[in-house]
Design an enzyme around this catalytic site. Sequence first.
Site, PDB file in Angstrom:
ATOM      1  N   ASP A 124       0.150  12.607 -13.671  1.00  0.00           N
ATOM      2  CA  ASP A 124       1.559  12.517 -13.264  1.00  0.00           C
ATOM      3  C   ASP A 124       2.514  13.178 -14.256  1.00  0.00           C
ATOM      4  OD1 ASP A 124       0.788  11.194 -11.001  1.00  0.00           O
ATOM      5  OD2 ASP A 124       1.259   9.197 -11.739  1.00  0.00           O
ATOM      6  N   CYS A 163      -1.699  14.787   1.299  1.00  0.00           N
ATOM      7  CA  CYS A 163      -0.308  15.095   0.943  1.00  0.00           C
ATOM      8  C   CYS A 163      -0.306  16.350   0.092  1.00  0.00           C
ATOM      9  CB  CYS A 163       0.340  13.923   0.227  1.00  0.00           C
ATOM     10  SG  CYS A 163      -0.364  13.617  -1.385  1.00  0.00           S
ATOM     11  N   ARG A 182      12.253   9.584  -4.879  1.00  0.00           N
ATOM     12  CA  ARG A 182      11.169   8.613  -4.639  1.00  0.00           C
ATOM     13  C   ARG A 182      10.743   7.937  -5.940  1.00  0.00           C
ATOM     14  NH1 ARG A 182       6.145  10.860  -1.772  1.00  0.00           N
ATOM     15  NH2 ARG A 182       5.690   8.681  -2.106  1.00  0.00           N
ATOM     16  N   ARG A 235      -6.650  13.199  -0.959  1.00  0.00           N
ATOM     17  CA  ARG A 235      -6.415  11.780  -1.232  1.00  0.00           C
ATOM     18  C   ARG A 235      -7.101  10.827  -0.239  1.00  0.00           C
ATOM     19  NH1 ARG A 235      -0.509  10.739  -3.414  1.00  0.00           N
ATOM     20  NH2 ARG A 235      -1.666   9.163  -4.538  1.00  0.00           N
ATOM     21  N   PRO A 236      -8.454  10.836  -0.218  1.00  0.00           N
ATOM     22  CA  PRO A 236      -9.161   9.907   0.674  1.00  0.00           C
ATOM     23  C   PRO A 236      -9.057   8.457   0.178  1.00  0.00           C
ATOM     24  CG  PRO A 236     -10.715  11.072  -0.736  1.00  0.00           C
ATOM     25  CD  PRO A 236      -9.352  11.638  -1.035  1.00  0.00           C
ATOM     26  N   LYS A 267       7.445   2.374 -11.262  1.00  0.00           N
ATOM     27  CA  LYS A 267       7.270   2.418  -9.802  1.00  0.00           C
ATOM     28  C   LYS A 267       5.841   2.065  -9.428  1.00  0.00           C
ATOM     29  CE  LYS A 267       6.367   6.600  -7.838  1.00  0.00           C
ATOM     30  NZ  LYS A 267       5.114   6.627  -7.054  1.00  0.00           N
ATOM     31  N   ASN A 268       4.877   2.687 -10.129  1.00  0.00           N
ATOM     32  CA  ASN A 268       3.480   2.519  -9.726  1.00  0.00           C
ATOM     33  C   ASN A 268       2.909   1.155 -10.109  1.00  0.00           C
ATOM     34  OD1 ASN A 268       3.608   4.990  -8.567  1.00  0.00           O
ATOM     35  ND2 ASN A 268       2.409   6.074 -10.134  1.00  0.00           N
ATOM     36  N   ASP A 285     -11.842   6.341   0.833  1.00  0.00           N
ATOM     37  CA  ASP A 285     -13.215   5.868   1.074  1.00  0.00           C
ATOM     38  C   ASP A 285     -13.658   4.813   0.047  1.00  0.00           C
ATOM     39  OD1 ASP A 285     -12.972   8.159  -0.666  1.00  0.00           O
ATOM     40  OD2 ASP A 285     -15.143   8.300  -0.726  1.00  0.00           O
ATOM     41  N   ARG A 328       2.074   6.708   0.802  1.00  0.00           N
ATOM     42  CA  ARG A 328       0.630   6.440   0.827  1.00  0.00           C
ATOM     43  C   ARG A 328       0.277   5.122   0.143  1.00  0.00           C
ATOM     44  NH1 ARG A 328      -3.009   8.254  -0.890  1.00  0.00           N
ATOM     45  NH2 ARG A 328      -4.361   9.093   0.672  1.00  0.00           N
TER      46      ARG A 328
HETATM   47  N1  EPU Z   1     -10.155   9.197  -4.659  1.00  0.00           N
HETATM   48  C1  EPU Z   1     -11.239   9.287  -3.812  1.00  0.00           C
HETATM   49  N2  EPU Z   1     -11.476   8.249  -2.959  1.00  0.00           N
HETATM   50  C2  EPU Z   1     -10.695   7.137  -2.934  1.00  0.00           C
HETATM   51  C3  EPU Z   1      -9.601   7.049  -3.803  1.00  0.00           C
HETATM   52  C4  EPU Z   1      -9.354   8.105  -4.660  1.00  0.00           C
HETATM   53  O1  EPU Z   1     -11.985  10.276  -3.830  1.00  0.00           O
HETATM   54  O2  EPU Z   1     -10.979   6.228  -2.124  1.00  0.00           O
HETATM   55  C5  EPU Z   1      -9.867  10.307  -5.573  1.00  0.00           C
HETATM   56  C6  EPU Z   1      -8.493  10.923  -5.340  1.00  0.00           C
HETATM   57  O3  EPU Z   1      -8.497  11.866  -4.281  1.00  0.00           O
HETATM   58  C7  EPU Z   1      -8.204  11.525  -6.704  1.00  0.00           C
HETATM   59  C8  EPU Z   1      -8.801  10.500  -7.644  1.00  0.00           C
HETATM   60  O4  EPU Z   1      -9.770   9.782  -6.879  1.00  0.00           O
HETATM   61  O5  EPU Z   1      -8.881  12.743  -6.829  1.00  0.00           O
HETATM   62  C9  EPU Z   1      -7.829   9.522  -8.271  1.00  0.00           C
HETATM   63  O6  EPU Z   1      -6.989   8.983  -7.271  1.00  0.00           O
HETATM   64  P1  EPU Z   1      -6.381   7.528  -7.354  1.00  0.00           P
HETATM   65  O7  EPU Z   1      -6.981   6.708  -6.257  1.00  0.00           O
HETATM   66  O8  EPU Z   1      -6.509   6.984  -8.733  1.00  0.00           O
HETATM   67  O9  EPU Z   1      -4.856   7.772  -6.982  1.00  0.00           O
HETATM   68  P2  EPU Z   1      -3.908   6.759  -6.252  1.00  0.00           P
HETATM   69  O10 EPU Z   1      -4.287   5.382  -6.615  1.00  0.00           O
HETATM   70  O11 EPU Z   1      -3.796   7.095  -4.808  1.00  0.00           O
HETATM   71  C10 EPU Z   1      -2.122   6.520  -8.149  1.00  0.00           C
HETATM   72  C11 EPU Z   1      -0.673   6.821  -8.338  1.00  0.00           C
HETATM   73  C12 EPU Z   1      -0.473   8.324  -8.398  1.00  0.00           C
HETATM   74  C13 EPU Z   1      -1.292   8.859  -9.575  1.00  0.00           C
HETATM   75  C14 EPU Z   1      -2.766   8.479  -9.395  1.00  0.00           C
HETATM   76  C15 EPU Z   1      -3.633   8.892 -10.571  1.00  0.00           C
HETATM   77  C16 EPU Z   1       0.476   4.992  -7.268  1.00  0.00           C
HETATM   78  C17 EPU Z   1       1.362   4.525  -6.188  1.00  0.00           C
HETATM   79  N3  EPU Z   1       0.096   6.263  -7.234  1.00  0.00           N
HETATM   80  O12 EPU Z   1      -2.502   7.111  -6.907  1.00  0.00           O
HETATM   81  O13 EPU Z   1       0.907   8.521  -8.675  1.00  0.00           O
HETATM   82  O14 EPU Z   1      -1.188  10.263  -9.622  1.00  0.00           O
HETATM   83  O15 EPU Z   1      -2.865   7.046  -9.238  1.00  0.00           O
HETATM   84  O16 EPU Z   1      -3.158   8.345 -11.742  1.00  0.00           O
HETATM   85  O17 EPU Z   1       0.139   4.242  -8.167  1.00  0.00           O
HETATM   86  C18 EPU Z   1       2.954   9.647  -8.607  1.00  0.00           C
HETATM   87  O18 EPU Z   1       3.482   8.619  -9.068  1.00  0.00           O
HETATM   88  O19 EPU Z   1       3.558  10.741  -8.530  1.00  0.00           O
HETATM   89  C19 EPU Z   1       1.580   9.585  -8.126  1.00  0.00           C
HETATM   90  C20 EPU Z   1       1.060  10.481  -7.306  1.00  0.00           C
END
Ligand code: EPU
Length: 437
Positions: free
Chosen positions: A309, A117, A401, A122-123, A22-23, A125, A93
Site C-alpha cells: 500500500d 479491481c 476512499r 483479488r480472488p 481504515k483497514n 478462494d 471489496r
Molecule cells: N489472495 C488470494 N486468494 C485469496 C485472498 C488473497 O490469492 O483468497 C492473494 C491476493 O490476490 C493478493 C495476496 O493474496 O495477491 C494478498 O491479498 P490480501 O488478501 O492480503 O489482500 P486483502 O485482504 O484483500 C488488504 C487491504 C489492502 C492491502 C492488502 C495487502 C483491506 C481492506 N485491504 O486487502 O489494502 O493492499 O490487504 O496488504 O484491509 C488499500 O488500502 O489500498 C488496500 C488495497
Amino acid sequence: MDIFRIEGPVKLNGSISVNGSKNATLPIMAAAILAPGVSTISNAPDLADISVCIKLLSELGCKIERTDNNAIRIDASVIDNPVGDYEIVRKMRASICILGPLLARCRKAAVSMPGGCSIGLRPVDIHLRGLQQLGAKIKLENGYIIAEAPQGLIGTEIFLGGPFGSTVLGTANVLMAATLAKGKTVIESAACEPEVSDLANFLNKMGAKISGIGSPRLVIEGVKQLHPANHSVIPDRIEAGTFMTAAAITAGTLHLCNCRLEDMMAVVDKLRSIGVDVAAADDGCVVSRTGPLKPADITTQPYPGFPTDLQAQFMALLALAEGNSIIVEKVFPDRYMHVAELNRMAANLRKEGSTILICGAEKLMGAPVMASDLRASAALVVAALAAEGLTIVHRVYHIDRGYEKIEHRLNQVGAKIYRENDSETSKSLLPALAAND
Ligand code: EPU
C-alpha cells in the site's frame, strides 16, 4: 466529478495528525456483528469506505450512529438479513469480511462475490477454503457466495497461505468465524499485519480467546458467545507513510502525531536508506530531508515486509532519486496503474513484468493525470507536490476512499491543492494549455 488542482513545487513544514486506520476499522466494524448489543469503535476515520461499511451493516439489520468525536456506535442486537448485496460489495471489496462473522452468528450468509479491481484479480478462494475447513457448506449462485453451517462451525487446523503469501482479510474472516466455533482452531500462515492484530485485540475484548496475536500462528479457543465491546482503532500506518513520502519528496519537515513507528520498521528503514531523517517524537515522529534522495531497491511483501500500500508513493519519491532504483511488487504483481501516469509527469519508469526500473529524473513536471485506485492517486498527489507547474488529478473519489480531507491537511503544512469540479477545470485549463503550446 471532483478533481485536484495542485501547484508545485512546495516545501511542506508543520504538523499533521494521523487518523485511525481504515483497514483496521473495516474488519472491526464487521466483528461488531458477532455479538448482540452496542459496540463503539472510536478513532474511526471519516471516509467514503467507512460510509459504505455503515450502509452494509445497516442492511444486515444493525442500527449505526456516527458520533461527533470520530466514533461509530454499532447496535447489532438484530441481524435479520445476513446478505451482502452486490450493489454494496461492488463499491468496496472489503465487504467480504462480513462473511465469517455472519456465518458464525447467523449460521448462514449470502455475500456477493467480489470482482477484480484495478490492482489485480483479488480472488477470495483462501477465505472460502478456510471457512469450509471450519465446517461451512459453500456454493456460488448467481454471483453470490452462499454459506451455511446449520449445526455451527467446528474448530480445526487451517493453513491460510496462498501463492502471494498470507491474506489479510482472509485471516480476518476465518479468525472472526473461529471465535464462535466449537473447540480449538489453529490458523497457520496467518497475516501478521497490525490491522489483523487490532482486530484480534477487539475480539478478545468481546470475550474471544485468541492467542499468538501478531504472529503467523493464531490459536483460537472457541467460546459460546461474545459480548459487545468498545475499542479505539490503531493509527493508519499507510496514511502516515504517505505523509512521510510527502515530507521527503518536498525536502520538508513534518511532525506526524498519532503515528506508531513500531508498525513501520520496513518503511522507516527504507526512508533512512533513501536519505530521509525519521526521528521518534513523544506522540509520533518527525520526518525531514535536507540532502539528495538516494536510489533504493524495494520489494513489497506481507507484514513485516515493505507494504504494497506504499509502493506507489515510494515510486513517486524514487522517481527523483539520484540514480537507478528497482521496485518489485510481490503482493499484487499487477498493481502498477500509476506507472504510466507518473511517466506523464516526466518520471522515467520502465515496467519489466512485476518489476519497475526507475531511472531518477532531475525534476518532475505537472500534467493532467488520472487516479486509478486509492494508493495510485496518493502517489500522484505526492509527485505533484514536487513537480514544477500545475498537476490536475482526475477522479479523486479514489483518494477520498482512504484519506480524510487530504487537501486540507496538506494545505495546512504548505501544499497548494484545490478541489474543483472537473467541468470548471476543463474550461480553466484551456488557456493554460494554449499558453504552453
Ligand atoms: N489472495 C488470494 N486468494 C485469496 C485472498 C488473497 O490469492 O483468497 C492473494 C491476493 O490476490 C493478493 C495476496 O493474496 O495477491 C494478498 O491479498 P490480501 O488478501 O492480503 O489482500 P486483502 O485482504 O484483500 C488488504 C487491504 C489492502 C492491502 C492488502 C495487502 C483491506 C481492506 N485491504 O486487502 O489494502 O493492499 O490487504 O496488504 O484491509 C488499500 O488500502 O489500498 C488496500 C488495497
